[in-house]
Write an enzyme that holds these catalytic residues in place. Sequence first.
Site, PDB file in Angstrom:
ATOM      1  N   ARG A 142     -18.186  80.161  47.722  1.00 15.03           N
ATOM      2  CA  ARG A 142     -17.243  80.813  46.798  1.00 15.03           C
ATOM      3  C   ARG A 142     -17.877  82.152  46.409  1.00 15.03           C
ATOM      4  NH1 ARG A 142     -14.108  78.406  41.656  1.00 15.03           N
ATOM      5  NH2 ARG A 142     -12.837  77.784  43.426  1.00 15.03           N
TER       6      ARG A 142
ATOM      7  N   HIS B 269      -7.789  81.757  48.865  1.00 12.45           N
ATOM      8  CA  HIS B 269      -8.245  80.424  48.401  1.00 12.45           C
ATOM      9  C   HIS B 269      -7.570  79.367  49.286  1.00 12.45           C
ATOM     10  CE1 HIS B 269     -10.031  77.450  46.010  1.00 12.45           C
ATOM     11  NE2 HIS B 269      -9.434  77.622  44.850  1.00 12.45           N
TER      12      HIS B 269
ATOM     13  N   GLN C 288      -7.336  75.449  48.328  1.00 11.06           N
ATOM     14  CA  GLN C 288      -6.367  75.143  47.277  1.00 11.06           C
ATOM     15  C   GLN C 288      -4.933  75.186  47.825  1.00 11.06           C
ATOM     16  OE1 GLN C 288      -6.986  74.445  43.764  1.00 11.06           O
ATOM     17  NE2 GLN C 288      -4.867  73.770  44.013  1.00 11.06           N
TER      18      GLN C 288
ATOM     19  N   ASP D  97      -0.614  81.054  38.342  1.00 14.14           N
ATOM     20  CA  ASP D  97      -2.077  81.084  38.285  1.00 14.14           C
ATOM     21  C   ASP D  97      -2.451  82.024  37.133  1.00 14.14           C
ATOM     22  OD1 ASP D  97      -4.801  80.948  38.856  1.00 14.14           O
ATOM     23  OD2 ASP D  97      -4.702  82.243  40.628  1.00 14.14           O
TER      24      ASP D  97
ATOM     25  N   CYS E 173      -3.020  75.947  40.234  1.00 13.91           N
ATOM     26  CA  CYS E 173      -4.292  75.573  40.860  1.00 13.91           C
ATOM     27  C   CYS E 173      -5.324  75.116  39.826  1.00 13.91           C
ATOM     28  CB  CYS E 173      -4.841  76.748  41.662  1.00 13.91           C
ATOM     29  SG  CYS E 173      -5.023  78.254  40.689  1.00 13.91           S
TER      30      CYS E 173
ATOM     31  N   ARG F  76      -7.385  67.894  46.070  1.00 15.05           N
ATOM     32  CA  ARG F  76      -8.464  68.744  46.598  1.00 15.05           C
ATOM     33  C   ARG F  76      -9.511  67.859  47.283  1.00 15.05           C
ATOM     34  NH1 ARG F  76      -9.558  73.758  44.306  1.00 15.05           N
ATOM     35  NH2 ARG F  76     -11.114  73.916  45.958  1.00 15.05           N
TER      36      ARG F  76
HETATM   37  N1  NVA Z   1      -7.081  83.317  40.891  1.00 15.33           N
HETATM   38  C1  NVA Z   1      -8.062  82.466  40.255  1.00 15.33           C
HETATM   39  C2  NVA Z   1      -8.100  81.132  40.929  1.00 15.33           C
HETATM   40  C3  NVA Z   1      -9.089  80.161  40.329  1.00 15.33           C
HETATM   41  C4  NVA Z   1      -9.125  78.841  41.053  1.00 15.33           C
HETATM   42  C5  NVA Z   1      -9.413  83.149  40.300  1.00 15.33           C
HETATM   43  O1  NVA Z   1      -9.756  83.716  41.344  1.00 15.33           O
HETATM   44  O2  NVA Z   1     -10.118  83.124  39.296  1.00 15.33           O
HETATM   45  N1   CP Z   2      -8.644  75.490  41.493  1.00 15.92           N
HETATM   46  C1   CP Z   2      -9.970  75.694  41.616  1.00 15.92           C
HETATM   47  O1   CP Z   2     -10.455  76.164  42.647  1.00 15.92           O
HETATM   48  O2   CP Z   2     -10.694  75.329  40.527  1.00 15.92           O
HETATM   49  P1   CP Z   2     -12.234  75.613  40.244  1.00 15.92           P
HETATM   50  O3   CP Z   2     -12.357  77.101  39.946  1.00 15.92           O
HETATM   51  O4   CP Z   2     -12.561  74.768  39.039  1.00 15.92           O
HETATM   52  O5   CP Z   2     -13.046  75.253  41.438  1.00 15.92           O
END
Ligand code: NVA
Ligand code: CP
Length: 312
Positions: free
Chosen positions: A108, A135, A138, A230, A270, A298
């Site tokens: 990530r 992502h 997800q 989101d 998500c 997930r």
């Molecule tokens: N768009 C959000 C998704 C988190 C799972 C982010 O990147 O923070």
């Molecule tokens: N939806 C998701 O990826 O959650 P986290 O940021 O908690 O991993």
Amino acid sequence: MLNNPWQRHKDLISIHDLTAEEVEALFQLAANVKARPDRYRTALAGQTLAMIFEKSSTRTRVSFEVGMYQLGGLATFLSSRDIQIGRGEPIADTARVLSRYVNGIMARTFAHATVTDLAAHATIPVINGLTDLLHPCQALTDYFTMREVFGHTRGLTLAYVGDGNNMAHSLMFGGPKVGANVRIATPEGYRPRPEIVELAQADARAAGTTVELFSRPEEAVRDAHVVYTDVWASMGQEAEAAQRLQAFAGYQVTPELMELADKDAVFMHCLPAHRGEEVAAAVADGPRSVIFDEAENRLHVQKAIMLMLMNR
Ligand code: NVA
Ligand code: CP
């Protein structure tokens, strides 16, 4: 796995790289893993997954770690604050070193290029656990959840309301692969990236589905089967939070907005969710919300992803 349907893939970086058949094969495996987890208890015995995190996570970290354990393997959590990447060790070297110790990497990151560089230099599978651009784990899980809820995805419409971010991008890439139409409603300055829209629309044309952009949430949501949102400020955009709060006024998913969707429509997110910002609490916690089914799935979908890439 004999006759692995993902044989031609080393990594999972983007849903755009998958065919509709490969996504269907993943969903079938995920459904089996979910129904009979006992059958897969030793599938990845002796294997290790390295999990690199430059950003926070609850779901991704826990579901990959638990998923790997349930498959008989081990997951090791590597915060970028603690490993040498944080002190400037090249991504390429990190990829080559980890390839000597472990059997797969989940990462990530902020820059999407970090994940593609890891994949280019690692001799082992690399799974995108979220970048600023995409992502995929997800969005695959969300379409799997939609398939569970409706029994299929073909011809259904998913309306995404809010920021044209990583989540919007991966949902746009996923729709054409599962036969679903995707509508994205954003304020003017927050549209998805044009290069992603172009690729997703080309995929949609080839699949006989649509990917459309809207400015008004009401237009996007009308008769939709899924209403999705989101956060308005993603990880890394904390400094813009106040400005975004203003820009997204009118883009909250409210009970009134849900009324415009199909009578059987469900609400998806998500997570993490900010009730009172992108979604009203009455929707997030209401009878049409499937947010915790998405979160659970997930685990099952990512176990299937790891089996596809690592059980060879
Ligand atoms: N768009 C959000 C998704 C988190 C799972 C982010 O990147 O923070
Ligand atoms: N939806 C998701 O990826 O959650 P986290 O940021 O908690 O991993």
